[in-house]
Structures are given as structure tokens and as C-alpha cells.
Design a protein around this motif. Structure first.
Motif, PDB file in Angstrom:
ATOM      1  N   GLY A 229       4.500  20.492   5.171  1.00  0.00           N
ATOM      2  CA  GLY A 229       4.658  20.897   6.072  1.00  0.00           C
ATOM      3  C   GLY A 229       5.767  22.051   6.096  1.00  0.00           C
ATOM      4  N   ASN A 230       5.988  21.882   7.455  1.00  0.00           N
ATOM      5  CA  ASN A 230       7.640  23.419   7.770  1.00  0.00           C
ATOM      6  C   ASN A 230       8.863  23.110   7.404  1.00  0.00           C
ATOM      7  N   LYS A 231       9.834  23.591   7.263  1.00  0.00           N
ATOM      8  CA  LYS A 231      11.156  23.952   6.594  1.00  0.00           C
ATOM      9  C   LYS A 231      12.291  22.394   6.685  1.00  0.00           C
ATOM     10  N   ILE A 232      12.468  21.922   5.279  1.00  0.00           N
ATOM     11  CA  ILE A 232      12.969  20.321   5.624  1.00  0.00           C
ATOM     12  C   ILE A 232      14.733  21.208   5.445  1.00  0.00           C
ATOM     13  N   SER A 233      15.592  20.648   6.089  1.00  0.00           N
ATOM     14  CA  SER A 233      17.009  21.577   6.093  1.00  0.00           C
ATOM     15  C   SER A 233      17.823  20.621   6.471  1.00  0.00           C
TER      16      SER A 233
ATOM     17  N   ASP B  79       0.656  -1.171  -0.363  1.00  0.00           N
ATOM     18  CA  ASP B  79      -0.494  -0.039  -0.014  1.00  0.00           C
ATOM     19  C   ASP B  79       0.867   1.178   0.213  1.00  0.00           C
ATOM     20  N   ARG B  80       0.558   2.620   0.549  1.00  0.00           N
ATOM     21  CA  ARG B  80       1.034   3.572   0.327  1.00  0.00           C
ATOM     22  C   ARG B  80       2.117   4.189   1.768  1.00  0.00           C
ATOM     23  N   TYR B  81       1.792   5.598   1.716  1.00  0.00           N
ATOM     24  CA  TYR B  81       2.514   6.631   2.927  1.00  0.00           C
ATOM     25  C   TYR B  81       3.376   5.294   3.892  1.00  0.00           C
ATOM     26  N   VAL B  82       4.512   4.695   2.698  1.00  0.00           N
ATOM     27  CA  VAL B  82       5.736   4.328   3.858  1.00  0.00           C
ATOM     28  C   VAL B  82       7.089   4.832   3.792  1.00  0.00           C
ATOM     29  N   GLY B  83       7.672   4.842   4.862  1.00  0.00           N
ATOM     30  CA  GLY B  83       9.314   5.391   5.474  1.00  0.00           C
ATOM     31  C   GLY B  83       9.546   5.038   6.040  1.00  0.00           C
ATOM     32  N   GLY B  84      11.471   5.305   5.689  1.00  0.00           N
ATOM     33  CA  GLY B  84      11.936   4.642   6.328  1.00  0.00           C
ATOM     34  C   GLY B  84      12.236   4.996   7.767  1.00  0.00           C
ATOM     35  N   ILE B  85      11.769   5.867   8.418  1.00  0.00           N
ATOM     36  CA  ILE B  85      11.737   6.522   9.417  1.00  0.00           C
ATOM     37  C   ILE B  85      10.442   6.455  10.103  1.00  0.00           C
ATOM     38  N   ALA B  86       9.284   7.216   9.387  1.00  0.00           N
ATOM     39  CA  ALA B  86       7.840   7.533   9.346  1.00  0.00           C
ATOM     40  C   ALA B  86       7.015   6.644   8.459  1.00  0.00           C
ATOM     41  N   GLY B  87       6.257   6.841   8.575  1.00  0.00           N
ATOM     42  CA  GLY B  87       4.945   6.920   7.371  1.00  0.00           C
ATOM     43  C   GLY B  87       4.707   8.178   7.058  1.00  0.00           C
ATOM     44  N   LYS B  88       3.247   8.249   8.077  1.00  0.00           N
ATOM     45  CA  LYS B  88       3.284   9.790   7.594  1.00  0.00           C
ATOM     46  C   LYS B  88       3.534  10.909   8.973  1.00  0.00           C
ATOM     47  N   ASN B  89       4.055  11.410   8.853  1.00  0.00           N
ATOM     48  CA  ASN B  89       4.937  12.487   9.533  1.00  0.00           C
ATOM     49  C   ASN B  89       3.611  13.854  10.404  1.00  0.00           C
ATOM     50  N   THR B  90       3.517  14.238  11.428  1.00  0.00           N
ATOM     51  CA  THR B  90       2.812  16.254  10.994  1.00  0.00           C
ATOM     52  C   THR B  90       3.884  16.467  12.458  1.00  0.00           C
ATOM     53  N   GLY B  91       5.105  15.978  12.645  1.00  0.00           N
ATOM     54  CA  GLY B  91       5.302  15.905  14.012  1.00  0.00           C
ATOM     55  C   GLY B  91       6.973  16.565  13.734  1.00  0.00           C
ATOM     56  N   SER B  92       8.103  15.931  13.834  1.00  0.00           N
ATOM     57  CA  SER B  92       9.049  16.748  13.839  1.00  0.00           C
ATOM     58  C   SER B  92      10.411  15.516  14.094  1.00  0.00           C
ATOM     59  N   ILE B  93      11.307  15.647  13.089  1.00  0.00           N
ATOM     60  CA  ILE B  93      12.099  14.032  12.889  1.00  0.00           C
ATOM     61  C   ILE B  93      13.639  15.087  12.884  1.00  0.00           C
ATOM     62  N   ASN B  94      14.618  14.765  13.849  1.00  0.00           N
ATOM     63  CA  ASN B  94      16.170  15.303  13.435  1.00  0.00           C
ATOM     64  C   ASN B  94      16.777  14.598  13.419  1.00  0.00           C
ATOM     65  N   ASP B  95      17.773  14.312  13.424  1.00  0.00           N
ATOM     66  CA  ASP B  95      19.130  13.931  13.066  1.00  0.00           C
ATOM     67  C   ASP B  95      19.067  11.682  13.064  1.00  0.00           C
ATOM     68  N   CYS B  96      18.605  12.315  11.957  1.00  0.00           N
ATOM     69  CA  CYS B  96      17.603  10.374  12.095  1.00  0.00           C
ATOM     70  C   CYS B  96      17.998  10.151  10.422  1.00  0.00           C
ATOM     71  N   TYR B  97      18.526   8.421  10.062  1.00  0.00           N
ATOM     72  CA  TYR B  97      19.011   8.550   9.012  1.00  0.00           C
ATOM     73  C   TYR B  97      18.483   6.651   9.087  1.00  0.00           C
ATOM     74  N   ASN B  98      18.187   6.790   7.605  1.00  0.00           N
ATOM     75  CA  ASN B  98      18.146   5.060   6.925  1.00  0.00           C
ATOM     76  C   ASN B  98      18.506   4.891   6.200  1.00  0.00           C
ATOM     77  N   VAL B  99      18.814   3.448   6.604  1.00  0.00           N
ATOM     78  CA  VAL B  99      19.665   2.349   5.793  1.00  0.00           C
ATOM     79  C   VAL B  99      19.144   1.542   4.615  1.00  0.00           C
ATOM     80  N   GLY B 100      17.307   1.311   5.556  1.00  0.00           N
ATOM     81  CA  GLY B 100      17.110  -0.051   5.038  1.00  0.00           C
ATOM     82  C   GLY B 100      16.374   0.435   3.349  1.00  0.00           C
ATOM     83  N   ASN B 101      15.870  -1.104   3.052  1.00  0.00           N
ATOM     84  CA  ASN B 101      15.593  -0.841   1.470  1.00  0.00           C
ATOM     85  C   ASN B 101      14.038  -0.902   2.409  1.00  0.00           C
TER      86      ASN B 101
END
Length: 196
Positions: free
Chosen positions: A179-183, A106-128
Motif C-alpha cells: 500500500g502507501n507509506k509506512i512511517s 489460518d492466515r491474515y492475522v494482525g494485532g490491530i487488523a488482519g487486513k487493512n486498506t485504510g489507515s492505522i495511526n498511533d496504535c500499538y500491540n502487546v498481545g501475542n
């Protein structure tokens, strides 16, 4: 408040949704935390191994939730709104990494989160990441599938391969963002041929 130390999958499953917790050792779970988590979960540098779970470590986090210092590996095999750490995130995710491979139908899929309305900082994904969904607007991303509202993403990177075919609303960092800024985010060019 002093954090309650978690050392088993059974303790993890029985956590209070608004509690304060810290991993005391690596654990393996076969079922993600099912309740809407609104507390604090400190991985303390330990790893949660997902054993073919239907979602990440948490299905959903509220806007007061904080997930930090957590590593994830293993595999996720599920449907809509899934991620390596959180399916639907409204809280704060900091200093986390995902190594789990994610397969979705299905859809809405992410390495850290599928959906996000919060904040994600200093994270990384190496999974396929792979989806067999054939509809339009899949919202697949190396960090987040769909990021909206007051969401913010900073200092994250993706090197995991995204296998989605020739479709729209996909990206090496975020599939769709309003959403807000991606930096300060980066990706390996080979991770997703269209970049983004």
C-alpha cells in the motif's frame, strides 16, 4: 452529532452500522460486532475485553469508519482475517492499543487488523500472536497481517511475540505490505526473530 454512549455488551451488539458511538465504561464482549461498521466508535480511553471471541471488536469496517481511543484485552481464537480490533479494516484506526492474545488456524492475522486498506495511526500491540496454519504466505503481522491498496500505517509499534515458525510473509509490523507509506513504526527485536 452527539455520540450515543455504550455501557453494555447488549447495546454494543445492537449499534446501527453507520452510527456515532462512545464507550461510557469498560465492557466485556463474547461476540464481535458482526455487521460492516461504517460509523464512528470512540473508546474514550475505556477497554473492551474480548472473551475468547472469534475475531476482534469489529469483523469489518467500511471506508467511512473511524475507530479511536480504544483499548482491547482478553483473547481471540479464530480463523482467517482476524485482528485484535478489526478483522478487515477499510477505515481509520487511531490511538488504539491491543493487549489481547490472538490464536488462529489460518492466515491474515494482525494485532490491530488482519487486513487493512485504510489507515492505522498511533496504535500499538502487546498481545501475542500465534497461528497453526501450515500453508504458504500466511500474512501475519504485529500491527497488520496484510496491508494493501491505499493503506497507510504511521507511528505504530509492536512488542507482542509472533509465533509462526519458519514461514514467509510475516513481520513484526506488517506481514505483507503493498500500500502507501509506512512511517515512524517500531518493534521490539525479540517480538519476531526475522524482524520486518
Amino acid at each position: 452529532d452527539t455520540a450515543t454512549v455504550i455501557t453494555t455488551a447488549e447495546q454494543f451488539a445492537k449499534m446501527d452500522a453507520g452510527g456515532n458511538y462512545k464507550l461510557g465504561k469498560d465492557i466485556t464482549v463474547t461476540t464481535p460486532y458482526a455487521n460492516d461498521f461504517s460509523g464512528t466508535f470512540d473508546g474514550a480511553g475505556h477497554t473492551v475485553t474480548l472473551n475468547a471471541t472469534s475475531n476482534g471488536v469489529f469483523v469489518k469496517t467500511g471506508n467511512k469508519a473511524e475507530i479511536k481511543n480504544l483499548a482491547v484485552k482478553g483473547s481471540v481464537s479464530g480463523g482467517k482475517e482476524i485482528g485484535g480490533l478489526v478483522g478487515i479494516n477499510a477505515g481509520i484506526i487511531t490511538m488504539c492499543k491491543n493487549e489481547a492474545d490472538i490464536v488462529s488456524n489460518d492466515r491474515y492475522v494482525g494485532g490491530i487488523a488482519g487486513k487493512n486498506t485504510g489507515s492505522i495511526n498511533d496504535c500499538y500491540n502487546v498481545g501475542n500472536i500465534n497461528t497453526t496454519y501450515n500453508g504458504k504466505s500466511r500474512y501475519i503481522g504485529g500491527i497488520v497481517g496484510n496491508s494493501s491498496d491505499a493503506s497507510a500505517i504511521s507511528n505504530c509499534y509492536n512488542v507482542g511475540t509472533i509465533s509462526v515458525g519458519n514461514i514467509t510473509n510475516c513481520g513484526a509490523i506488517v506481514g505483507w505490505h503493498n500500500g502507501n507509506k509506512i512511517s515512524g513504526c517500531y518493534y521490539l527485536t525479540d517480538s519476531y526473530s526475522k524482524g520486518g
